[in-house]
Motif scaffolding. Structure first.
Motif, PDB file in Angstrom:
ATOM      1  N   ALA A 354       0.814  -1.220   0.000  1.00  0.00           N
ATOM      2  CA  ALA A 354       0.000   0.000   0.000  1.00  0.00           C
ATOM      3  C   ALA A 354       0.851   1.276   0.000  1.00  0.00           C
ATOM      4  CB  ALA A 354      -0.964  -0.005   1.188  1.00  0.00           C
ATOM      5  N   PRO A 355       1.907   1.373   0.823  1.00  0.00           N
ATOM      6  CA  PRO A 355       2.719   2.601   0.795  1.00  0.00           C
ATOM      7  C   PRO A 355       3.332   2.861  -0.584  1.00  0.00           C
ATOM      8  CG  PRO A 355       3.196   1.337   2.777  1.00  0.00           C
ATOM      9  CD  PRO A 355       2.360   0.454   1.892  1.00  0.00           C
ATOM     10  N   LEU A 356       3.788   1.806  -1.271  1.00  0.00           N
ATOM     11  CA  LEU A 356       4.377   1.986  -2.593  1.00  0.00           C
ATOM     12  C   LEU A 356       3.323   2.426  -3.603  1.00  0.00           C
ATOM     13  CD1 LEU A 356       6.764   1.846  -4.505  1.00  0.00           C
ATOM     14  CD2 LEU A 356       6.339  -0.613  -4.786  1.00  0.00           C
ATOM     15  N   ALA A 357       2.134   1.832  -3.541  1.00  0.00           N
ATOM     16  CA  ALA A 357       1.057   2.218  -4.456  1.00  0.00           C
ATOM     17  C   ALA A 357       0.715   3.697  -4.283  1.00  0.00           C
ATOM     18  CB  ALA A 357      -0.179   1.362  -4.208  1.00  0.00           C
ATOM     19  N   ARG A 358       0.683   4.158  -3.034  1.00  0.00           N
ATOM     20  CA  ARG A 358       0.364   5.570  -2.774  1.00  0.00           C
ATOM     21  C   ARG A 358       1.446   6.493  -3.340  1.00  0.00           C
ATOM     22  NH1 ARG A 358      -1.873   3.416   2.728  1.00  0.00           N
ATOM     23  NH2 ARG A 358      -4.082   3.984   2.562  1.00  0.00           N
ATOM     24  N   VAL A 359       2.706   6.104  -3.170  1.00  0.00           N
ATOM     25  CA  VAL A 359       3.807   6.910  -3.717  1.00  0.00           C
ATOM     26  C   VAL A 359       3.702   6.964  -5.244  1.00  0.00           C
ATOM     27  CG1 VAL A 359       6.311   6.935  -4.104  1.00  0.00           C
ATOM     28  CG2 VAL A 359       5.417   6.542  -1.810  1.00  0.00           C
ATOM     29  N   GLU A 360       3.473   5.810  -5.872  1.00  0.00           N
ATOM     30  CA  GLU A 360       3.412   5.762  -7.340  1.00  0.00           C
ATOM     31  C   GLU A 360       2.261   6.595  -7.877  1.00  0.00           C
ATOM     32  OE1 GLU A 360       5.431   1.363  -8.108  1.00  0.00           O
ATOM     33  OE2 GLU A 360       3.252   1.541  -7.935  1.00  0.00           O
ATOM     34  N   MET A 361       1.086   6.486  -7.258  1.00  0.00           N
ATOM     35  CA  MET A 361      -0.055   7.262  -7.735  1.00  0.00           C
ATOM     36  C   MET A 361       0.168   8.760  -7.542  1.00  0.00           C
ATOM     37  SD  MET A 361      -3.460   5.028  -6.813  1.00  0.00           S
ATOM     38  CE  MET A 361      -4.536   6.257  -7.568  1.00  0.00           C
ATOM     39  N   ALA A 362       0.685   9.154  -6.382  1.00  0.00           N
ATOM     40  CA  ALA A 362       0.915  10.578  -6.112  1.00  0.00           C
ATOM     41  C   ALA A 362       1.915  11.164  -7.102  1.00  0.00           C
ATOM     42  CB  ALA A 362       1.404  10.768  -4.678  1.00  0.00           C
ATOM     43  N   GLU A 363       2.994  10.447  -7.364  1.00  0.00           N
ATOM     44  CA  GLU A 363       4.020  10.967  -8.268  1.00  0.00           C
ATOM     45  C   GLU A 363       3.544  10.954  -9.716  1.00  0.00           C
ATOM     46  OE1 GLU A 363       6.558  12.549  -7.290  1.00  0.00           O
ATOM     47  OE2 GLU A 363       6.293  12.045  -5.175  1.00  0.00           O
ATOM     48  N   SER A 364       2.785   9.948 -10.095  1.00  0.00           N
ATOM     49  CA  SER A 364       2.247   9.864 -11.450  1.00  0.00           C
ATOM     50  C   SER A 364       1.263  10.996 -11.723  1.00  0.00           C
ATOM     51  CB  SER A 364       1.556   8.504 -11.635  1.00  0.00           C
ATOM     52  OG  SER A 364       0.775   8.480 -12.799  1.00  0.00           O
ATOM     53  N   PHE A 365       0.299  11.173 -10.830  1.00  0.00           N
ATOM     54  CA  PHE A 365      -0.678  12.252 -11.001  1.00  0.00           C
ATOM     55  C   PHE A 365       0.018  13.609 -10.928  1.00  0.00           C
ATOM     56  CE2 PHE A 365      -3.667   8.882 -10.293  1.00  0.00           C
ATOM     57  CZ  PHE A 365      -4.829   9.290 -10.926  1.00  0.00           C
ATOM     58  N   GLY A 366       0.983  13.758 -10.029  1.00  0.00           N
ATOM     59  CA  GLY A 366       1.702  15.023  -9.898  1.00  0.00           C
ATOM     60  C   GLY A 366       2.449  15.391 -11.164  1.00  0.00           C
ATOM     61  N   ALA A 367       3.113  14.415 -11.780  1.00  0.00           N
ATOM     62  CA  ALA A 367       3.864  14.679 -13.013  1.00  0.00           C
ATOM     63  C   ALA A 367       2.924  15.089 -14.143  1.00  0.00           C
ATOM     64  CB  ALA A 367       4.667  13.446 -13.405  1.00  0.00           C
ATOM     65  N   LEU A 368       1.803  14.394 -14.266  1.00  0.00           N
ATOM     66  CA  LEU A 368       0.854  14.712 -15.336  1.00  0.00           C
ATOM     67  C   LEU A 368       0.212  16.081 -15.131  1.00  0.00           C
ATOM     68  CD1 LEU A 368      -0.592  11.132 -15.665  1.00  0.00           C
ATOM     69  CD2 LEU A 368       0.257  12.467 -17.611  1.00  0.00           C
ATOM     70  N   LEU A 369      -0.138  16.405 -13.888  1.00  0.00           N
ATOM     71  CA  LEU A 369      -0.729  17.709 -13.605  1.00  0.00           C
ATOM     72  C   LEU A 369       0.273  18.838 -13.864  1.00  0.00           C
ATOM     73  CD1 LEU A 369      -2.578  16.795 -10.300  1.00  0.00           C
ATOM     74  CD2 LEU A 369      -3.700  17.517 -12.415  1.00  0.00           C
ATOM     75  N   GLY A 370       1.550  18.568 -13.558  1.00  0.00           N
ATOM     76  CA  GLY A 370       2.574  19.601 -13.714  1.00  0.00           C
ATOM     77  C   GLY A 370       3.030  19.801 -15.148  1.00  0.00           C
ATOM     78  N   LEU A 371       3.253  18.705 -15.864  1.00  0.00           N
ATOM     79  CA  LEU A 371       3.813  18.795 -17.217  1.00  0.00           C
ATOM     80  C   LEU A 371       2.761  18.849 -18.315  1.00  0.00           C
ATOM     81  CD1 LEU A 371       6.814  16.273 -16.941  1.00  0.00           C
ATOM     82  CD2 LEU A 371       6.849  18.756 -16.705  1.00  0.00           C
ATOM     83  N   ALA A 372       1.550  18.432 -17.982  1.00  0.00           N
ATOM     84  CA  ALA A 372       0.469  18.434 -18.982  1.00  0.00           C
ATOM     85  C   ALA A 372      -0.758  19.144 -18.397  1.00  0.00           C
ATOM     86  CB  ALA A 372       0.134  17.005 -19.396  1.00  0.00           C
ATOM     87  N   PRO A 373      -0.642  20.459 -18.136  1.00  0.00           N
ATOM     88  CA  PRO A 373      -1.732  21.175 -17.464  1.00  0.00           C
ATOM     89  C   PRO A 373      -3.014  21.270 -18.297  1.00  0.00           C
ATOM     90  CG  PRO A 373      -0.030  22.706 -18.207  1.00  0.00           C
ATOM     91  CD  PRO A 373       0.520  21.342 -18.404  1.00  0.00           C
ATOM     92  N   ARG A 374      -2.906  21.026 -19.593  1.00  0.00           N
ATOM     93  CA  ARG A 374      -4.101  21.063 -20.444  1.00  0.00           C
ATOM     94  C   ARG A 374      -4.533  19.662 -20.884  1.00  0.00           C
ATOM     95  NH1 ARG A 374      -1.038  25.323 -21.925  1.00  0.00           N
ATOM     96  NH2 ARG A 374      -0.107  24.241 -23.693  1.00  0.00           N
ATOM     97  N   LEU A 375      -4.149  18.675 -20.110  1.00  0.00           N
ATOM     98  CA  LEU A 375      -4.491  17.289 -20.429  1.00  0.00           C
ATOM     99  C   LEU A 375      -6.004  17.133 -20.572  1.00  0.00           C
ATOM    100  CD1 LEU A 375      -3.000  14.424 -20.566  1.00  0.00           C
ATOM    101  CD2 LEU A 375      -3.830  14.106 -18.234  1.00  0.00           C
ATOM    102  N   GLU A 376      -6.425  16.543 -21.697  1.00  0.00           N
ATOM    103  CA  GLU A 376      -7.851  16.343 -21.937  1.00  0.00           C
ATOM    104  C   GLU A 376      -8.105  14.951 -22.490  1.00  0.00           C
ATOM    105  OE1 GLU A 376      -9.365  19.300 -24.570  1.00  0.00           O
ATOM    106  OE2 GLU A 376      -9.179  20.943 -23.115  1.00  0.00           O
ATOM    107  N   LEU A 377      -9.309  14.475 -22.269  1.00  0.00           N
ATOM    108  CA  LEU A 377      -9.731  13.186 -22.797  1.00  0.00           C
ATOM    109  C   LEU A 377      -9.954  13.305 -24.303  1.00  0.00           C
ATOM    110  CD1 LEU A 377     -10.545  10.321 -21.730  1.00  0.00           C
ATOM    111  CD2 LEU A 377     -12.902  11.152 -21.727  1.00  0.00           C
ATOM    112  N   ALA A 378      -9.419  12.349 -25.072  1.00  0.00           N
ATOM    113  CA  ALA A 378      -9.577  12.363 -26.531  1.00  0.00           C
ATOM    114  C   ALA A 378     -10.792  11.562 -26.978  1.00  0.00           C
ATOM    115  CB  ALA A 378      -8.319  11.827 -27.205  1.00  0.00           C
ATOM    116  N   GLU A 379     -11.086  10.489 -26.258  1.00  0.00           N
ATOM    117  CA  GLU A 379     -12.257   9.667 -26.588  1.00  0.00           C
ATOM    118  C   GLU A 379     -12.677   8.887 -25.361  1.00  0.00           C
ATOM    119  OE1 GLU A 379     -10.555   5.579 -28.500  1.00  0.00           O
ATOM    120  OE2 GLU A 379     -10.223   7.377 -29.724  1.00  0.00           O
ATOM    121  N   GLU A 380     -13.964   8.572 -25.289  1.00  0.00           N
ATOM    122  CA  GLU A 380     -14.468   7.845 -24.119  1.00  0.00           C
ATOM    123  C   GLU A 380     -13.854   6.448 -24.079  1.00  0.00           C
ATOM    124  OE1 GLU A 380     -18.715   6.466 -22.158  1.00  0.00           O
ATOM    125  OE2 GLU A 380     -18.542   8.411 -23.146  1.00  0.00           O
ATOM    126  N   PRO A 381     -13.320   6.030 -22.934  1.00  0.00           N
ATOM    127  CA  PRO A 381     -12.658   4.725 -22.853  1.00  0.00           C
ATOM    128  C   PRO A 381     -13.645   3.574 -22.698  1.00  0.00           C
ATOM    129  CG  PRO A 381     -12.552   5.794 -20.724  1.00  0.00           C
ATOM    130  CD  PRO A 381     -13.225   6.773 -21.657  1.00  0.00           C
TER     131      PRO A 381
END
Length: 399
Positions: A354-381
């Motif tokens: 669980a601690p590793l999963a939390r670190v991975e999710m936090a860092e993954s979401f943080g990187a995407l929010l920081g480097l891709a501030p205009r990230l948008e959905l292209a098509e419904e999954p």
């Protein structure tokens, strides 16, 4: 819609069916799988901690004594690997394995990985941005935890492409009533993965490195150490549990944010929300929707007696939307402070990673929010056809 784990519409949105179960039939027998469905948070939480239930019954009875057919002979390589890890065994074997593995897999060790996790997440996100978008699942969510686990175990880079297919194939065995083809595929994957790890473990025993396989091979506690089979079973578990759910949680988490743009903007404006955001995304669309337990002694749940020898299905996804525990449970609230979700389980089988999963999710979401501030959905999954390990097929985005 009723509970129907093979129905694509149910898999895409099981929460109305869960509400119906919680309100009208919180402890119910599901004939197609021969399991008792447990829908309410209080019951699921209590049963996860109840030692009258177990992930296995083989420590107290034979298959025949439980009225079960013995496992087919062709499955033997699969179960030999899986039951050498800690997930599908009970005390005292589980206690011993968890004690030994915990000596190598410490919270301090996990936290020390954060800078490396951040670097990998940043590099993967930068690649996605450079390409103008793509499949967030395949290009960021999947390679991050696989790379982290592979580096942690010490799997050479040239071999890492083998890990994700092996893991996905092995996890197929955990779906409800898997087909013969899925079963044979899981057995083959387990045998191949075990063979690969056996060679790697033997090399590390002779020439230890700075990796988890070496650490597990060297762990000694009062003269006790992991056997070779136990080391291999532990490594298979670390890979499967260590990334399968994280990949799905990341994909469904972003899908939830895209469907709740106000909450996405809230997180973009306040990165300090990330810890509670991760917990809320795990609650809101739980990656492991169901976990099963065997009844080792008669138990009473909600006034219903469930007899020894039967199997119960703990509906994590339903428990995490229970209004008795979560205010306005169908609303995504990234600042939710009181959030006793059970996405990582509870009791002696609480997720070690669980601690590793939390670190991975936090860092993954943080990187995407920081480097891709205009990230948008292209098509419904679309959702994969699997229910227990529930996740998206892909998540196409633009940046």
């Amino acid at each position: 819609m009723k509970f129907d784990p093979w129905n694509a519409e149910f898999i895409a949105y099981p929460y109305d069916a869960y509400r119906d179960l919680r309100d009208n039939d919180p402890v119910s027998f599901f004939e197609p799988t021969g399991q008792w469905l447990i829908a309410r948070h209080a019951d699921v939480n209590a049963l996860l901690r109840d030692r009258r239930l177990g992930r296995s019954y083989l420590h107290v009875a034979t298959h025949e004594a439980f009225g079960r057919e013995p496992e087919p002979e062709f499955q033997e390589p699969f179960w030999r690997v899986i039951r050498a890890g800690m997930l599908d065994v009970e005390p005292p074997v589980h206690t011993r394995l968890r004690r030994l593995v915990s000596k190598a897999f410490t919270p301090r060790m996990v936290e020390s990985l954060r800078p490396r996790v951040r670097k990998i997440a940043t590099e993967l996100t930068a690649g996605l941005v450079e390409r103008g978008g793509g499949d967030l699942l395949a290009e960021v969510a999947e390679p991050l935890p696989v790379t982290v686990i592979a580096e942690m175990l010490g799997v050479p880079e040239a071999d890492r492409h083998l890990l994700r297919p092996w893991s996905a194939d092995i996890c197929g065995m955990y779906e409800l009533n898997p087909s013969p083809e899925v079963q044979h595929t899981a057995v083959r994957a387990a045998a191949e993965f075990a063979g690969y790890l056996r060679e790697l473990a033997r090399a590390r025993r002779d020439r230890p490195g700075d990796d988890m396989i070496s650490a597990l091979a060297q762990v000694v506690d009062d003269g006790d150490r992991l056997t070779e089979d136990e080391l291999i079973g532990t490594c298979v578990l670390l890979l499967n549990a260590g990334h399968e759910a994280t990949v799905n949680a990341t994909g469904s988490g972003w899908w939830a944010l895209f469907r709740n743009p106000g909450e996405l903007e809230r997180l973009r404006a306040d990165p300090g929300l990330m810890p509670t955001a991760v917990e809320e995304l795990l609650r809101y669309d739980t990656p492991a929707q169901m976990f099963e337990r065997w009844v080792l002694e008669d138990v009473e749940v909600g006034g219903v007696t469930i007899p020894r020898g039967t199997e119960i299905a703990l509906l994590f996804g339903s428990a995490n939307r229970d209004p008795e525990v979560f205010a306005d449970p169908d609303r995504l609230d990234l600042g939710r402070a009181d959030n006793p979700h059970i996405s990582f389980g509870a009791g002696i089988h609480f997720c070690l990673g669980a601690p590793l999963a939390r670190v991975e999710m936090a860092e993954s979401f943080g990187a995407l929010l920081g480097l891709a501030p205009r990230l948008e959905l292209a098509e419904e999954p679309a959702w994969k056809p699997s229910y227990i390990m529930r996740g998206l097929e892909s998540l196409k985005v633009t940046v």
